[in-house]
Every structure is written in structure tokens, then in C-alpha cells.
Design a protein around this motif. Sequence first.
Motif, PDB file in Angstrom:
ATOM      1  N   LEU A  81     -11.011   8.568   3.054  1.00 25.71           N
ATOM      2  CA  LEU A  81     -11.434   8.161   1.707  1.00 25.71           C
ATOM      3  C   LEU A  81     -11.972   9.362   0.917  1.00 25.71           C
ATOM      4  O   LEU A  81     -11.815   9.436  -0.301  1.00 25.71           O
ATOM      5  CB  LEU A  81     -12.472   7.042   1.782  1.00 25.71           C
ATOM      6  N   GLY A  99      -5.217  -1.041  -0.163  1.00 25.80           N
ATOM      7  CA  GLY A  99      -5.956  -0.326   0.886  1.00 25.80           C
ATOM      8  C   GLY A  99      -7.322  -0.954   1.133  1.00 25.80           C
ATOM      9  O   GLY A  99      -7.762  -1.093   2.277  1.00 25.80           O
ATOM     10  N   LEU A 146       1.470   4.030  -2.921  1.00 29.63           N
ATOM     11  CA  LEU A 146       1.073   5.440  -2.808  1.00 29.63           C
ATOM     12  C   LEU A 146       2.270   6.386  -2.866  1.00 29.63           C
ATOM     13  O   LEU A 146       2.121   7.524  -3.309  1.00 29.63           O
ATOM     14  CB  LEU A 146       0.201   5.668  -1.571  1.00 29.63           C
ATOM     15  N   LEU A 151      -2.470   8.452  10.370  1.00 24.60           N
ATOM     16  CA  LEU A 151      -1.458   8.225  11.410  1.00 24.60           C
ATOM     17  C   LEU A 151      -1.962   8.618  12.805  1.00 24.60           C
ATOM     18  O   LEU A 151      -1.666   7.940  13.782  1.00 24.60           O
ATOM     19  CB  LEU A 151      -0.159   8.966  11.064  1.00 24.60           C
ATOM     20  N   TRP A 177       2.731   6.668  -6.579  1.00 25.12           N
ATOM     21  CA  TRP A 177       1.582   7.417  -7.115  1.00 25.12           C
ATOM     22  C   TRP A 177       1.732   8.914  -6.820  1.00 25.12           C
ATOM     23  O   TRP A 177       1.694   9.763  -7.717  1.00 25.12           O
ATOM     24  CB  TRP A 177       0.290   6.857  -6.504  1.00 25.12           C
ATOM     25  N   CYS A 178       1.956   9.236  -5.528  1.00 28.19           N
ATOM     26  CA  CYS A 178       2.027  10.650  -5.137  1.00 28.19           C
ATOM     27  C   CYS A 178       3.265  11.312  -5.748  1.00 28.19           C
ATOM     28  O   CYS A 178       3.214  12.477  -6.161  1.00 28.19           O
ATOM     29  CB  CYS A 178       2.022  10.795  -3.616  1.00 28.19           C
ATOM     30  N   VAL A 202     -11.382  -2.111   9.615  1.00 26.91           N
ATOM     31  CA  VAL A 202     -11.311  -0.700  10.048  1.00 26.91           C
ATOM     32  C   VAL A 202     -12.590  -0.017   9.556  1.00 26.91           C
ATOM     33  O   VAL A 202     -12.738   0.214   8.359  1.00 26.91           O
ATOM     34  CB  VAL A 202     -10.104   0.018   9.403  1.00 26.91           C
ATOM     35  N   VAL A 210      -8.969  10.910  -0.337  1.00 28.01           N
ATOM     36  CA  VAL A 210      -8.399  10.073  -1.405  1.00 28.01           C
ATOM     37  C   VAL A 210      -9.173  10.365  -2.703  1.00 28.01           C
ATOM     38  O   VAL A 210      -8.585  10.400  -3.787  1.00 28.01           O
ATOM     39  CB  VAL A 210      -8.467   8.569  -1.040  1.00 28.01           C
ATOM     40  N   HIS A 216       0.834  -1.197   0.000  1.00 31.72           N
ATOM     41  CA  HIS A 216       0.000   0.000   0.000  1.00 31.72           C
ATOM     42  C   HIS A 216       0.879   1.262   0.000  1.00 31.72           C
ATOM     43  O   HIS A 216       0.718   2.162  -0.830  1.00 31.72           O
ATOM     44  CB  HIS A 216      -0.879  -0.043   1.255  1.00 31.72           C
ATOM     45  N   ILE A 217       1.854   1.279   0.896  1.00 36.94           N
ATOM     46  CA  ILE A 217       2.680   2.484   1.046  1.00 36.94           C
ATOM     47  C   ILE A 217       3.615   2.649  -0.155  1.00 36.94           C
ATOM     48  O   ILE A 217       3.800   3.766  -0.654  1.00 36.94           O
ATOM     49  CB  ILE A 217       3.450   2.452   2.389  1.00 36.94           C
ATOM     50  N   TRP A 232     -12.477   8.249  10.926  1.00 36.58           N
ATOM     51  CA  TRP A 232     -11.286   8.818  10.270  1.00 36.58           C
ATOM     52  C   TRP A 232     -11.042   8.174   8.920  1.00 36.58           C
ATOM     53  O   TRP A 232     -10.545   8.823   7.997  1.00 36.58           O
ATOM     54  CB  TRP A 232     -10.039   8.721  11.172  1.00 36.58           C
ATOM     55  N   LEU A 233     -11.409   6.883   8.794  1.00 36.78           N
ATOM     56  CA  LEU A 233     -11.175   6.201   7.517  1.00 36.78           C
ATOM     57  C   LEU A 233     -12.088   6.787   6.431  1.00 36.78           C
ATOM     58  O   LEU A 233     -11.669   7.033   5.311  1.00 36.78           O
ATOM     59  CB  LEU A 233     -11.405   4.699   7.653  1.00 36.78           C
ATOM     60  N   LEU A 275      -2.444  11.835   5.504  1.00 38.37           N
ATOM     61  CA  LEU A 275      -1.448  11.235   6.407  1.00 38.37           C
ATOM     62  C   LEU A 275      -1.785  11.531   7.863  1.00 38.37           C
ATOM     63  O   LEU A 275      -1.631  10.673   8.736  1.00 38.37           O
ATOM     64  CB  LEU A 275      -0.038  11.731   6.057  1.00 38.37           C
TER      65      LEU A 275
HETATM   66  C1  HEM Z   1      -8.828   3.994  -1.775  1.00 36.78           C
HETATM   67  C2  HEM Z   1      -7.643   4.306  -1.252  1.00 36.78           C
HETATM   68  C3  HEM Z   1      -7.169   3.888   0.119  1.00 36.78           C
HETATM   69  C4  HEM Z   1      -7.707   2.970   1.008  1.00 36.78           C
HETATM   70  C5  HEM Z   1      -8.957   2.099   0.831  1.00 36.78           C
HETATM   71  C6  HEM Z   1      -6.865   2.936   2.179  1.00 36.78           C
HETATM   72  C7  HEM Z   1      -7.057   2.170   3.312  1.00 36.78           C
HETATM   73  C8  HEM Z   1      -6.126   1.973   4.317  1.00 36.78           C
HETATM   74  C9  HEM Z   1      -6.272   1.093   5.448  1.00 36.78           C
HETATM   75  C10 HEM Z   1      -7.525   0.264   5.770  1.00 36.78           C
HETATM   76  C11 HEM Z   1      -5.146   1.159   6.178  1.00 36.78           C
HETATM   77  C12 HEM Z   1      -4.837   0.357   7.470  1.00 36.78           C
HETATM   78  C13 HEM Z   1      -5.120   1.241   8.672  1.00 36.78           C
HETATM   79  C14 HEM Z   1      -4.752   0.545   9.950  1.00 36.78           C
HETATM   80  O1  HEM Z   1      -4.051  -0.458   9.923  1.00 36.78           O
HETATM   81  O2  HEM Z   1      -5.167   1.000  10.999  1.00 36.78           O
HETATM   82  C15 HEM Z   1      -4.246   2.076   5.515  1.00 36.78           C
HETATM   83  C16 HEM Z   1      -2.973   2.411   5.959  1.00 36.78           C
HETATM   84  C17 HEM Z   1      -2.252   3.470   5.486  1.00 36.78           C
HETATM   85  N1  HEM Z   1      -2.621   4.320   4.461  1.00 36.78           N
HETATM   86 FE1  HEM Z   1      -4.187   4.057   3.217  1.00 36.78          FE
HETATM   87  N2  HEM Z   1      -5.828   3.852   1.995  1.00 36.78           N
HETATM   88  C18 HEM Z   1      -5.995   4.442   0.755  1.00 36.78           C
HETATM   89  C19 HEM Z   1      -5.189   5.418   0.205  1.00 36.78           C
HETATM   90  C20 HEM Z   1      -4.122   6.040   0.867  1.00 36.78           C
HETATM   91  C21 HEM Z   1      -3.422   7.218   0.442  1.00 36.78           C
HETATM   92  C22 HEM Z   1      -3.729   7.969  -0.860  1.00 36.78           C
HETATM   93  C23 HEM Z   1      -2.464   7.509   1.387  1.00 36.78           C
HETATM   94  C24 HEM Z   1      -1.471   8.643   1.468  1.00 36.78           C
HETATM   95  C25 HEM Z   1      -1.349   9.628   0.632  1.00 36.78           C
HETATM   96  C26 HEM Z   1      -2.538   6.464   2.405  1.00 36.78           C
HETATM   97  C27 HEM Z   1      -1.692   6.364   3.490  1.00 36.78           C
HETATM   98  C28 HEM Z   1      -1.668   5.295   4.359  1.00 36.78           C
HETATM   99  C29 HEM Z   1      -0.628   5.067   5.358  1.00 36.78           C
HETATM  100  C30 HEM Z   1       0.620   5.924   5.580  1.00 36.78           C
HETATM  101  C31 HEM Z   1      -1.000   3.906   6.063  1.00 36.78           C
HETATM  102  C32 HEM Z   1      -0.236   3.218   7.218  1.00 36.78           C
HETATM  103  C33 HEM Z   1      -0.839   3.681   8.554  1.00 36.78           C
HETATM  104  C34 HEM Z   1      -0.361   2.864   9.751  1.00 36.78           C
HETATM  105  O3  HEM Z   1       0.036   1.714   9.592  1.00 36.78           O
HETATM  106  O4  HEM Z   1      -0.433   3.397  10.859  1.00 36.78           O
HETATM  107  N3  HEM Z   1      -3.569   5.605   2.067  1.00 36.78           N
HETATM  108  N4  HEM Z   1      -4.875   2.577   4.385  1.00 36.78           N
END
Ligand code: HEM
Length: 168
Positions: free
Chosen positions: A88, A70, A18, A139, A21-22, A79, A91, A14-15, A83-84, A135
Motif C-alpha cells: 500500500l 482491492g 490496474l 505475488l 490504470w498502469c 489479508v 501504491v 482489480h487486475i 507485505w500488504l 507485483l
Molecule cells: C489501494 C490499492 C490496492 C489495494 C487495497 C490492493 C489490495 C489487494 C488485495 C487485498 C489483494 C488480494 C491478495 C490475496 O488474495 O492474497 C490484491 C491482489 C492483487 N493486487 Fe492489489 N491492491 C491495490 C493496488 C494494486 C496495484 C496498484 C497493483 C499492481 C500494480 C496490484 C496488483 C495486484 C495483483 C497482481 C493481485 C493478485 C495477486 C494474487 O492473486 O496472487 N494491486 N490486491
Amino acid sequence: MTITDIVPHLKALHITGLLIWCGALFALPNMMARHDPAIGIADYQRIRRVSHYTYTFVATPAAVIAVIAGTWLILIREVYEPWLYLKLLFVAVLVAFHAWVGRTIVAVAESSGMHRPPAPGLPTGVLCGTILVILTLVLAKPELRGLGIPDWLAEPQGRQLPFDVPSR
Ligand code: HEM
């Protein structure tokens, strides 16, 4: 091995997705600002081709990987927090930005020198702000209970999805 064991790998995917992408979304408006026939035909053709390839073969596949990873993280980590949903929403702003970049690249290609390249300052600012908010949300994971999110959005409904999600 349980399904939760793949969470760190999904997060890494995922990271990585992104980041690429970014990164591409930051680079493309600056490349598009050089879509100016005044720079000379050879440079103009090169920058147009590189922008097109960067959009098609770097930014778009990376976005697809980030979104798919994601989405799996939502299902596996369960989740369902305010906040999620707010994340979104932002996003979606990023996706709209992505679409604007694609539309502008096509407009340049089809307007044979009539197109005025956009200045990169405003797009870069919008992108910075959007990424900062995303972010911060992901976070800090703020409570945001005051937003009045309905209960059915805040907990799993136990309904059958069109595909199987492995249990923990
Ligand atoms: C449709 C797009 C996206 C979906 C469905 C999504 C969903 C998620 C989910 C469910 C998590 C796990 C959260 C957790 O473990 O508590 C996550 C983690 C994360 N997402 Fe996304 N995300 C998306 C796009 C993005 C974008 C565009 C960014 C940044 C520009 C981003 C940054 C992050 C980061 C940094 C984490 C790690 C957070 C952690 O482990 O504490 N995500 N994402």
C-alpha cells in the motif's frame, strides 16, 4: 453462494482496473512530452485534448475501480500481512505519480505555451520500479516479520465498520 465465491471476480476486476490504470500512466508522460507548441498548433491541440481525456476518462476511473476492488479484497480475504502494508505504501507512490500527471496536464493547459514538457525517461523509470516492487510483494507475499509491524495491524480487531461486510 458464499462471499468468498466472488473473490476471483473481484481479483479479475482489480487486475483489469490496474492494467488499464498502469497502461495509461505509462502512456501519459510520453504524450505529455509532445506538449510542445513547436509541433504545430493543430497537433498541439489534439495531443493536449487526448491527454486530458485519457487522464479523466481512462486513468482516473480505472484507478478508482482498482482501489475499490482491492479494498474489498482486504476485507473479504482478511489479508492483514506486512507485505500488504508495504504494497500500500508503494501504491501511494503510484497515486502520487497519478496526481503529478494530472497537475502537469493542468499546468500545460493554463500556461498557454510557456510550459516546458517534461522528458518521459525519469517518470517511466520511476513507474517501472514502483510496479515491479508492488507485483513482487503481492505475488511473492514475503514474510517481512522483521519490519516490526504492531500486532493490532496484523489481525482483525472485530470492530463494527460503518457498513456491513457479509460473513463467509
Ligand atoms: C489501494 C490499492 C490496492 C489495494 C487495497 C490492493 C489490495 C489487494 C488485495 C487485498 C489483494 C488480494 C491478495 C490475496 O488474495 O492474497 C490484491 C491482489 C492483487 N493486487 Fe492489489 N491492491 C491495490 C493496488 C494494486 C496495484 C496498484 C497493483 C499492481 C500494480 C496490484 C496488483 C495486484 C495483483 C497482481 C493481485 C493478485 C495477486 C494474487 O492473486 O496472487 N494491486 N490486491
